[in-house]
Design a protein around this motif. Structure first.
Motif, short mmCIF file in Angstrom:
data_model
loop_
_atom_site.label_atom_id
_atom_site.label_comp_id
_atom_site.label_asym_id
_atom_site.label_seq_id
_atom_site.Cartn_x
_atom_site.Cartn_y
_atom_site.Cartn_z
N MET A 177 -20.97 2.94 -4.79
CA MET A 177 -21.96 1.91 -4.47
C MET A 177 -23.27 2.12 -5.24
O MET A 177 -23.94 1.17 -5.63
CB MET A 177 -22.23 1.88 -2.96
N ILE A 178 -23.62 3.40 -5.45
CA ILE A 178 -24.83 3.72 -6.20
C ILE A 178 -24.74 3.14 -7.62
O ILE A 178 -25.72 2.63 -8.16
CB ILE A 178 -25.05 5.25 -6.27
N ASN A 179 -23.55 3.23 -8.21
CA ASN A 179 -23.36 2.69 -9.55
C ASN A 179 -23.61 1.19 -9.59
O ASN A 179 -24.20 0.66 -10.54
CB ASN A 179 -21.94 2.98 -10.05
N GLN A 180 -23.15 0.48 -8.54
CA GLN A 180 -23.37 -0.96 -8.48
C GLN A 180 -24.87 -1.30 -8.35
O GLN A 180 -25.35 -2.26 -8.95
CB GLN A 180 -22.60 -1.57 -7.29
N ILE A 181 -25.59 -0.49 -7.58
CA ILE A 181 -27.03 -0.71 -7.41
C ILE A 181 -27.76 -0.54 -8.73
O ILE A 181 -28.58 -1.37 -9.13
CB ILE A 181 -27.60 0.23 -6.34
N PHE A 182 -27.44 0.54 -9.45
CA PHE A 182 -28.09 0.78 -10.74
C PHE A 182 -27.70 -0.29 -11.76
O PHE A 182 -28.53 -0.69 -12.59
CB PHE A 182 -27.74 2.18 -11.26
#
Length: 210
Positions: free
Chosen positions: A1-6
């Motif tokens: 999910m962190i990758n999607q946010i960035f």
């Protein structure tokens, strides 16, 4: 999910440096009516983006219809942008000494700024086609793909909104330059910009790139 946010923040920053019709209007409103009006205009813009994202994500049949009729949508959007541009170009300018910066504007005026931001952004069919492209090319690998996509789009919208507010805040520093000549020039630049974007839509239709 962190990758999607960035990834969402990255896309939002890329969109922030793209100069379009909304950019000209945001700067104009910020200089004339202050940061509060710019805030509500930017809110209308991001709500328009959110509206299109919702259509793309949850109304696939509507997306298909609009995509199939994209040439007609582009022509209508082009005419409207040109109309706004002509209006801005020939708009009568009041002496800056008589302009009151309405920092405490009423609810109706602020609601109107939200509406203006929403409509101005929605008038550009490239906005819709852009979100269609993002949605169809977005590949979320995680098992919670629905949550991942949601976080991606939230990150994009928050980044767009934040950068628009920054543009509005920076534009306020130009108030010292407010003269009849400067405001007239600003209106004409805005008008030419809007007309150019409208003509670009017609050109894209003409060369069958839409």
């Amino acid at each position: 999910m962190i990758n999607q946010i960035f990834a969402g923040i990255g896309l939002g920053l890329i969109m922030a440096i793209m100069i379009g019709p909304v950019f000209f209007m945001l700067i104009n409103i910020s200089i004339k009516n202050g940061f509060r009006s710019a805030f509500y205009f930017a809110l209308g813009v991001v709500l328009s983006d959110a509206f299109y994202i919702t259509i793309v994500e949850y109304s696939k049949s509507m997306v298909g219809f609009l995509d199939h009729h994209r040439m007609n949508v582009a022509v209508v959007g082009g005419f409207l942008l040109i109309a706004f541009g002509i209006s801005s170009f020939f708009k009568k300018v009041i002496d800056p000494k008589e302009i009151k910066i309405e920092k405490d504007r009423g609810g109706y005026d602020l609601l109107l700024e939200v509406f203006n931001g929403f409509i101005m952004n929605a008038l550009n069919p490239f906005v819709l086609f852009f979100w269609i492209g993002v949605s169809t090319s977005l590949a979320i690998q995680a098992s919670d793909s629905g949550v991942g996509e949601l976080m991606f789009f939230i990150a994009v919208l928050l980044t767009i909104f934040s950068t628009d507010l920054l543009k509005g805040a920076l534009a306020i520093n130009l108030k010292k330059l407010m003269t009849v000549k400067f405001i007239t020039l600003l209106n004409r630049i805005s008008g030419i910009g809007l007309i150019a974007f409208g003509l670009r839509l017609f050109y894209m239709v003409w060369v069958h790139k839409i």
